[in-house]
Write a protein that holds these residues in place. Sequence first.
Motif, PDB file in Angstrom:
ATOM      1  N   ASP A  22       0.897  -1.165   0.006  1.00 47.74           N
ATOM      2  CA  ASP A  22      -0.093  -0.065   0.003  1.00 47.74           C
ATOM      3  C   ASP A  22       1.037   1.287  -0.101  1.00 47.74           C
ATOM      4  O   ASP A  22       1.776   1.457   0.906  1.00 47.74           O
ATOM      5  CB  ASP A  22      -0.820   0.126   1.343  1.00 47.74           C
ATOM      6  N   THR A  24       0.349   4.473   0.315  1.00 52.57           N
ATOM      7  CA  THR A  24       0.025   5.498   1.276  1.00 52.57           C
ATOM      8  C   THR A  24       0.296   4.939   3.039  1.00 52.57           C
ATOM      9  O   THR A  24       0.572   5.776   3.593  1.00 52.57           O
ATOM     10  CB  THR A  24      -1.395   5.783   1.381  1.00 52.57           C
ATOM     11  N   SER A  25       0.851   3.704   3.104  1.00 54.12           N
ATOM     12  CA  SER A  25       1.088   3.223   4.418  1.00 54.12           C
ATOM     13  C   SER A  25       2.311   3.532   4.855  1.00 54.12           C
ATOM     14  O   SER A  25       2.707   3.355   5.927  1.00 54.12           O
ATOM     15  CB  SER A  25       0.685   1.664   4.489  1.00 54.12           C
ATOM     16  N   HIS A  42       1.813   8.691   9.695  1.00 53.51           N
ATOM     17  CA  HIS A  42       1.908   7.884   8.167  1.00 53.51           C
ATOM     18  C   HIS A  42       1.598   8.759   7.069  1.00 53.51           C
ATOM     19  O   HIS A  42       0.838   9.791   7.247  1.00 53.51           O
ATOM     20  CB  HIS A  42       0.935   6.668   8.281  1.00 53.51           C
ATOM     21  N   TYR A  44      -0.831   8.436   4.779  1.00 50.20           N
ATOM     22  CA  TYR A  44      -2.046   8.709   4.520  1.00 50.20           C
ATOM     23  C   TYR A  44      -2.535   9.746   5.618  1.00 50.20           C
ATOM     24  O   TYR A  44      -3.848  10.400   5.181  1.00 50.20           O
ATOM     25  CB  TYR A  44      -3.077   7.449   4.724  1.00 50.20           C
ATOM     26  N   ASN A  45      -1.808  10.216   6.222  1.00 55.06           N
ATOM     27  CA  ASN A  45      -2.181  11.358   7.331  1.00 55.06           C
ATOM     28  C   ASN A  45      -1.738  12.735   6.973  1.00 55.06           C
ATOM     29  O   ASN A  45      -2.060  14.036   7.323  1.00 55.06           O
ATOM     30  CB  ASN A  45      -1.491  11.246   8.609  1.00 55.06           C
ATOM     31  N   THR A  47      -2.891  14.863   4.396  1.00 56.33           N
ATOM     32  CA  THR A  47      -4.147  15.506   4.161  1.00 56.33           C
ATOM     33  C   THR A  47      -4.126  16.463   5.379  1.00 56.33           C
ATOM     34  O   THR A  47      -4.774  17.528   5.027  1.00 56.33           O
ATOM     35  CB  THR A  47      -5.317  14.812   3.742  1.00 56.33           C
ATOM     36  N   HIS A 183       4.640   7.638  -2.948  1.00 55.52           N
ATOM     37  CA  HIS A 183       3.705   7.521  -1.832  1.00 55.52           C
ATOM     38  C   HIS A 183       2.130   7.799  -2.073  1.00 55.52           C
ATOM     39  O   HIS A 183       1.162   7.073  -1.451  1.00 55.52           O
ATOM     40  CB  HIS A 183       4.065   8.281  -0.816  1.00 55.52           C
ATOM     41  N   THR A 185      -1.449   7.639  -4.047  1.00 53.00           N
ATOM     42  CA  THR A 185      -2.255   6.898  -4.942  1.00 53.00           C
ATOM     43  C   THR A 185      -3.383   7.895  -5.359  1.00 53.00           C
ATOM     44  O   THR A 185      -3.716   9.057  -5.070  1.00 53.00           O
ATOM     45  CB  THR A 185      -3.174   5.815  -4.023  1.00 53.00           C
ATOM     46  N   LEU A 188      -5.829   9.011  -2.778  1.00 49.87           N
ATOM     47  CA  LEU A 188      -5.464  10.049  -1.976  1.00 49.87           C
ATOM     48  C   LEU A 188      -5.252  11.392  -2.358  1.00 49.87           C
ATOM     49  O   LEU A 188      -5.559  12.269  -1.774  1.00 49.87           O
ATOM     50  CB  LEU A 188      -3.852   9.378  -1.152  1.00 49.87           C
ATOM     51  N   GLU A 191      -8.735  12.934  -2.523  1.00 50.87           N
ATOM     52  CA  GLU A 191      -9.082  13.208  -1.120  1.00 50.87           C
ATOM     53  C   GLU A 191      -8.614  14.607  -0.820  1.00 50.87           C
ATOM     54  O   GLU A 191      -9.028  15.563  -0.196  1.00 50.87           O
ATOM     55  CB  GLU A 191      -8.709  12.195  -0.031  1.00 50.87           C
TER      56      GLU A 191
END
Length: 341
Positions: A22, A24-25, A42, A44-45, A47, A183, A185, A188, A191
């Motif tokens: 993944d 974004t992980s 991480h 994905y944080n 944003t 990193h 996607t 993401l 988002e």
Amino acid sequence: MNINDFDFDLPEELIAQTPLEDRTSSRLLVMDRDKETIDHKHFYNITSYLKPGDCLVLNNTRVLPARLYGVKEDTGAKVEVLLLHQRQGDEWEVLVKPAKKIKLGSKISFGDGKLVAECTELQDHGGRILTFSYEGIFLEVLESLGEMPLPPYIKEQVSDRERYQTVYSKEEGSAAAPTAGLHFTKELLQEIQDKGVEIAYITLHVGLGTFRPVSVDSVEEHDMHAEFYQMSKDTADQLNRVKESGGRVIPVGTTSTRTLETIARDHGSFKEASGWTDIFIYPPYDFKAIDGLITNFHLPKSTLIMLVSALAGKEFVMRAYKEAVDEQYRFFSFGDAMLIL
């Protein structure tokens, strides 16, 4: 300034050999320049650290499967060729191993003659100019014969070539990936846009000069190789509008940073432009274009860690790197990320 100022101890087991399943992980080390604080998150944080009106600038270059294995036509000796950049037509600047075997007029055959190259010019440090002949479309032939040019510190081949491409890669021409973008996607990015953050695209074709070791003691004496960049009028207008509205311009990667700073240095603002840049950013440096940076963790004594140090301060960066090592972050191309704000 001495290159040893940018050295640090890195255990070999922290050099990431494969990408995470993944994207974004991956972990994200967040540096706040004003408070000089470090947070561990991480990717994905990310944003949550971006604001409506900000603009992420992505390098949409695409990596060529630029490593070719062939044989000399006259002797059958094995030869490795790495494409660096296209000069014109079917003429390419390349690196050759072993270079001593390839002289003017030498011919190299790849894929049982599907692709043939003739050496037309000698250059220093294993560099050659090769002219290729083939049937069909060059990029299609290259896709069938070439391998992804992974950095030498990655010992394993990637089973899925797209994992060494950003999800927004478009413009063919790089000898290496702009790895900070690996990193993201598409989900993401959506988002991020849904939050009111703009996305802008530029192109810088990454050459090996970006990663060339600094071979002099004094940083100021290092010569950067030039790389091709391009910014459209739409992107220039978009970035000028973001700046005028008080938004932050945050490049993804040192390649995007070097493109933006080159254009701002040469034109005083963002302008439609293309050309070759050999900009070398190291402390102290007055940034004219960017307000933050998303980047990976870089090699000791590299020009890339010098650029990051110019933005966040050498002492703060070296403290962050020590903390990343202590916290077992993954380093380099397939490693974790850093956000500097």
